[in-house]
Motif scaffolding. Structure first.
Motif, PDB file in Angstrom:
ATOM      1  N   LEU A   3       0.829  -1.207   0.000  1.00 32.15           N
ATOM      2  CA  LEU A   3       0.000   0.000   0.000  1.00 32.15           C
ATOM      3  C   LEU A   3       0.861   1.254   0.000  1.00 32.15           C
ATOM      4  CD1 LEU A   3      -2.870  -1.096   2.390  1.00 32.15           C
ATOM      5  CD2 LEU A   3      -2.765  -1.163  -0.106  1.00 32.15           C
ATOM      6  N   ASP A   4       1.976   1.173   0.689  1.00 28.31           N
ATOM      7  CA  ASP A   4       2.895   2.305   0.721  1.00 28.31           C
ATOM      8  C   ASP A   4       3.423   2.610  -0.685  1.00 28.31           C
ATOM      9  OD1 ASP A   4       4.124   4.242   2.317  1.00 28.31           O
ATOM     10  OD2 ASP A   4       6.032   3.169   2.145  1.00 28.31           O
ATOM     11  N   LEU A   5       3.778   1.562  -1.384  1.00 28.32           N
ATOM     12  CA  LEU A   5       4.279   1.713  -2.757  1.00 28.32           C
ATOM     13  C   LEU A   5       3.235   2.395  -3.642  1.00 28.32           C
ATOM     14  CD1 LEU A   5       6.846   0.679  -4.327  1.00 28.32           C
ATOM     15  CD2 LEU A   5       5.429  -1.246  -5.060  1.00 28.32           C
ATOM     16  N   LEU A   6       2.018   1.928  -3.533  1.00 23.53           N
ATOM     17  CA  LEU A   6       0.945   2.491  -4.362  1.00 23.53           C
ATOM     18  C   LEU A   6       0.642   3.932  -3.981  1.00 23.53           C
ATOM     19  CD1 LEU A   6      -1.466  -0.529  -4.595  1.00 23.53           C
ATOM     20  CD2 LEU A   6      -0.567   0.775  -6.530  1.00 23.53           C
ATOM     21  N   ALA A   7       0.597   4.186  -2.673  1.00 22.47           N
ATOM     22  CA  ALA A   7       0.305   5.549  -2.215  1.00 22.47           C
ATOM     23  C   ALA A   7       1.353   6.518  -2.754  1.00 22.47           C
ATOM     24  CB  ALA A   7       0.264   5.588  -0.688  1.00 22.47           C
ATOM     25  N   ARG A   8       2.598   6.147  -2.655  1.00 18.92           N
ATOM     26  CA  ARG A   8       3.671   7.029  -3.146  1.00 18.92           C
ATOM     27  C   ARG A   8       3.592   7.207  -4.661  1.00 18.92           C
ATOM     28  NH1 ARG A   8       7.911   7.501   0.783  1.00 18.92           N
ATOM     29  NH2 ARG A   8       7.449   6.167   2.564  1.00 18.92           N
ATOM     30  N   ALA A   9       3.298   6.107  -5.354  1.00 21.48           N
ATOM     31  CA  ALA A   9       3.212   6.181  -6.822  1.00 21.48           C
ATOM     32  C   ALA A   9       2.130   7.160  -7.269  1.00 21.48           C
ATOM     33  CB  ALA A   9       2.949   4.797  -7.403  1.00 21.48           C
ATOM     34  N   HIS A  10       1.117   7.323  -6.413  1.00 27.82           N
ATOM     35  CA  HIS A  10       0.019   8.236  -6.753  1.00 27.82           C
ATOM     36  C   HIS A  10       0.113   9.549  -5.988  1.00 27.82           C
ATOM     37  CE1 HIS A  10      -2.315   5.653  -9.436  1.00 27.82           C
ATOM     38  NE2 HIS A  10      -1.853   4.644  -8.705  1.00 27.82           N
ATOM     39  N   GLY A  11       1.296   9.829  -5.486  1.00 28.84           N
ATOM     40  CA  GLY A  11       1.528  11.135  -4.879  1.00 28.84           C
ATOM     41  C   GLY A  11       0.850  11.355  -3.550  1.00 28.84           C
ATOM     42  N   GLN A  12       0.542  10.270  -2.844  1.00 31.09           N
ATOM     43  CA  GLN A  12      -0.143  10.399  -1.562  1.00 31.09           C
ATOM     44  C   GLN A  12       0.858  10.512  -0.403  1.00 31.09           C
ATOM     45  OE1 GLN A  12      -3.805  10.510  -1.592  1.00 31.09           O
ATOM     46  NE2 GLN A  12      -2.900  11.005  -3.563  1.00 31.09           N
ATOM     47  N   ALA A  13       0.367  11.071   0.684  1.00 32.27           N
ATOM     48  CA  ALA A  13       1.220  11.226   1.860  1.00 32.27           C
ATOM     49  C   ALA A  13       1.560   9.843   2.425  1.00 32.27           C
ATOM     50  CB  ALA A  13       0.491  12.043   2.916  1.00 32.27           C
ATOM     51  N   PRO A  14       2.721   9.702   3.070  1.00 34.65           N
ATOM     52  CA  PRO A  14       3.156   8.401   3.580  1.00 34.65           C
ATOM     53  C   PRO A  14       2.149   7.764   4.550  1.00 34.65           C
ATOM     54  CG  PRO A  14       4.935  10.006   3.729  1.00 34.65           C
ATOM     55  CD  PRO A  14       3.722  10.749   3.276  1.00 34.65           C
ATOM     56  N   GLU A  15       1.453   8.592   5.320  1.00 34.27           N
ATOM     57  CA  GLU A  15       0.515   8.018   6.294  1.00 34.27           C
ATOM     58  C   GLU A  15      -0.766   7.471   5.655  1.00 34.27           C
ATOM     59  OE1 GLU A  15       1.735  11.053   6.317  1.00 34.27           O
ATOM     60  OE2 GLU A  15       0.174  12.585   6.524  1.00 34.27           O
ATOM     61  N   GLN A  16      -0.907   7.719   4.367  1.00 30.15           N
ATOM     62  CA  GLN A  16      -2.118   7.251   3.682  1.00 30.15           C
ATOM     63  C   GLN A  16      -2.267   5.723   3.771  1.00 30.15           C
ATOM     64  OE1 GLN A  16      -4.538   8.861   2.477  1.00 30.15           O
ATOM     65  NE2 GLN A  16      -5.537   7.654   0.893  1.00 30.15           N
ATOM     66  N   ALA A  17      -1.149   5.016   3.623  1.00 28.19           N
ATOM     67  CA  ALA A  17      -1.222   3.552   3.652  1.00 28.19           C
ATOM     68  C   ALA A  17      -1.734   3.062   5.002  1.00 28.19           C
ATOM     69  CB  ALA A  17       0.152   2.959   3.350  1.00 28.19           C
ATOM     70  N   ASP A  18      -1.235   3.654   6.069  1.00 20.32           N
ATOM     71  CA  ASP A  18      -1.678   3.252   7.410  1.00 20.32           C
ATOM     72  C   ASP A  18      -3.158   3.542   7.607  1.00 20.32           C
ATOM     73  OD1 ASP A  18       0.328   2.016   8.934  1.00 20.32           O
ATOM     74  OD2 ASP A  18       1.445   3.904   8.981  1.00 20.32           O
ATOM     75  N   GLU A  19      -3.576   4.705   7.132  1.00 21.65           N
ATOM     76  CA  GLU A  19      -4.990   5.079   7.303  1.00 21.65           C
ATOM     77  C   GLU A  19      -5.917   4.105   6.571  1.00 21.65           C
ATOM     78  OE1 GLU A  19      -4.026   9.833   7.632  1.00 21.65           O
ATOM     79  OE2 GLU A  19      -5.429   9.154   6.101  1.00 21.65           O
ATOM     80  N   VAL A  20      -5.513   3.722   5.369  1.00 22.24           N
ATOM     81  CA  VAL A  20      -6.364   2.812   4.601  1.00 22.24           C
ATOM     82  C   VAL A  20      -6.361   1.411   5.232  1.00 22.24           C
ATOM     83  CG1 VAL A  20      -6.595   1.640   2.371  1.00 22.24           C
ATOM     84  CG2 VAL A  20      -6.218   4.101   2.466  1.00 22.24           C
ATOM     85  N   LEU A  21      -5.207   0.983   5.708  1.00 22.53           N
ATOM     86  CA  LEU A  21      -5.150  -0.311   6.410  1.00 22.53           C
ATOM     87  C   LEU A  21      -6.142  -0.345   7.558  1.00 22.53           C
ATOM     88  CD1 LEU A  21      -1.354  -1.141   6.769  1.00 22.53           C
ATOM     89  CD2 LEU A  21      -3.110  -2.555   5.713  1.00 22.53           C
ATOM     90  N   GLU A  22      -6.167   0.753   8.295  1.00 19.03           N
ATOM     91  CA  GLU A  22      -7.075   0.863   9.426  1.00 19.03           C
ATOM     92  C   GLU A  22      -8.525   0.837   8.942  1.00 19.03           C
ATOM     93  OE1 GLU A  22      -7.556   0.781  13.297  1.00 19.03           O
ATOM     94  OE2 GLU A  22      -5.540   1.198  12.541  1.00 19.03           O
ATOM     95  N   ALA A  23      -8.792   1.635   7.938  1.00 17.17           N
ATOM     96  CA  ALA A  23     -10.166   1.747   7.437  1.00 17.17           C
ATOM     97  C   ALA A  23     -10.667   0.417   6.879  1.00 17.17           C
ATOM     98  CB  ALA A  23     -10.240   2.832   6.361  1.00 17.17           C
ATOM     99  N   VAL A  24      -9.796  -0.297   6.180  1.00 14.15           N
ATOM    100  CA  VAL A  24     -10.203  -1.547   5.543  1.00 14.15           C
ATOM    101  C   VAL A  24     -10.207  -2.701   6.543  1.00 14.15           C
ATOM    102  CG1 VAL A  24      -9.571  -3.153   3.677  1.00 14.15           C
ATOM    103  CG2 VAL A  24      -9.448  -0.727   3.294  1.00 14.15           C
ATOM    104  N   GLY A  25      -9.610  -2.482   7.690  1.00 17.65           N
ATOM    105  CA  GLY A  25      -9.678  -3.481   8.755  1.00 17.65           C
ATOM    106  C   GLY A  25      -8.641  -4.574   8.674  1.00 17.65           C
ATOM    107  N   ILE A  26      -7.472  -4.243   8.123  1.00 19.12           N
ATOM    108  CA  ILE A  26      -6.414  -5.263   8.074  1.00 19.12           C
ATOM    109  C   ILE A  26      -5.105  -4.733   8.661  1.00 19.12           C
ATOM    110  CG2 ILE A  26      -7.283  -6.733   6.202  1.00 19.12           C
ATOM    111  CD1 ILE A  26      -5.574  -5.097   4.244  1.00 19.12           C
TER     112      ILE A  26
END
Ligand SMILES: Nc1ncnc2c1ncn2[C@@H]1O[C@H](COP(=O)(O)OP(=O)(O)OP(=O)(O)O)[C@@H](O)[C@H]1O
Length: 251
Positions: free
Chosen positions: A143-166
């Motif tokens: 998720l970190d790789l994808l977030a960065r590839a799309h110009g997202q902030a580093p914490e985006q991956a953690d937030e989505v992990l939390e939201a998706v429940g994994i």
């Protein structure tokens, strides 16, 4: 081919037409629940149409999956594809994101779909089938790789992990996940990045009850934020919760 009394939409199944129904006649139908102006025999291209499909046909060899299919999808709307196994939902979704149809056109934001176009790739997120994950990247690293590839902030991956429940499996490798956790990771790969169009093939599969409820809420929020969604589903509750328009493919 079963059923032919349809309101203008053209969908063709792989089976034979019944007596009296032209093999090139209109097929498919609107769902009753969602009155729609997004699906029509003749595509009406409006300034807000994000996806426009015109006279689309796809065949595998001599087997025509659908033909004469025209519709459009506007920003902030969800088009649900329904139909029995083998009716062509996945094939249609693939045509929306770059698979070459036998004939007809698919445009996104006024431009012919080209999956190699960086603008198209930036605007369109997909979850189609079981994704191939890198076996030696952890859930978080994916998720970190994808977030960065799309110009997202580093914490985006953690937030989505939390939201998706994994978030509890963040350091595991994909091969060690349960099937439901893999599906959540597949959804997370879309949700970790921005998009204007989200294309989903049976996103509810393998999700538990909580996951299904969360998914419906997330997709509804996406629509409110202006995203267009095209989703094939066998889940009537998800279709009812999120769908604005429905396109039924026959078999
Ligand atoms: N690569 C292919 N080569 C030949 N036939 C194919 C190919 N892909 C799909 N088909 C056929 O096209 C038809 C439509 O398949 P598709 O996967 O689009 O259906 P579907 O509505 O998504 O089904 P399901 O609900 O089971 O996911 C089926 O009869 C299938 O066997």
């Amino acid at each position: 081919m079963r059923g032919s009394s349809r309101q203008g939409l053209s969908v063709r199944s792989p089976c034979h037409p019944p007596p009296g129904v032209s093999s090139r006649g209109p097929r498919g139908r609107f769902g009753r629940r969602w009155q729609t102006d997004a699906v029509s025999r003749k595509s009406k291209k409006t300034p807000t149409s994000l996806v426009s499909v015109t006279d689309l046909e796809h065949a595998y060899g001599h087997r025509v999956v659908f033909d004469h299919l025209s519709f459009h999808v506007r920003a902030g709307r969800c088009l649900v594809l329904r139909g029995p196994n083998g009716s062509g939902k996945t094939t249609l979704l693939r045509c929306l994101v770059g698979e070459r149809p036998t004939s007809g056109t698919v445009t996104f934001d006024g431009r012919r779909v080209d999956e190699s176009d960086p603008r198209f790739r930036a605007d369109v997120a997909t979850v189609l089938g079981d994704l191939d994950f890198f076996p030696d990247l952890t859930v978080l690293e994916h998720l970190d790789l994808l977030a960065r590839a799309h110009g997202q902030a580093p914490e985006q991956a953690d937030e989505v992990l939390e939201a998706v429940g994994i978030s509890d499996v963040r350091d595991q490798f994909p091969g060690t996940l349960s099937s439901g956790q893999r599906q959540r990771l597949a959804l997370a790969t879309a949700f970790v990045r921005p998009y204007r169009l989200l294309v989903l093939d049976e996103p509810e599969q393998r999700l538990d009850t909580d996951g299904q409820a969360w998914l419906a809420q997330r997709l509804a929020a996406d629509k409110r934020a202006g995203a267009a969604i095209v989703m094939a589903t066998h889940d009537p509750d998800l279709a009812a919760a999120v769908g604005d328009d429905v396109l039924e493919l026959g078999a």
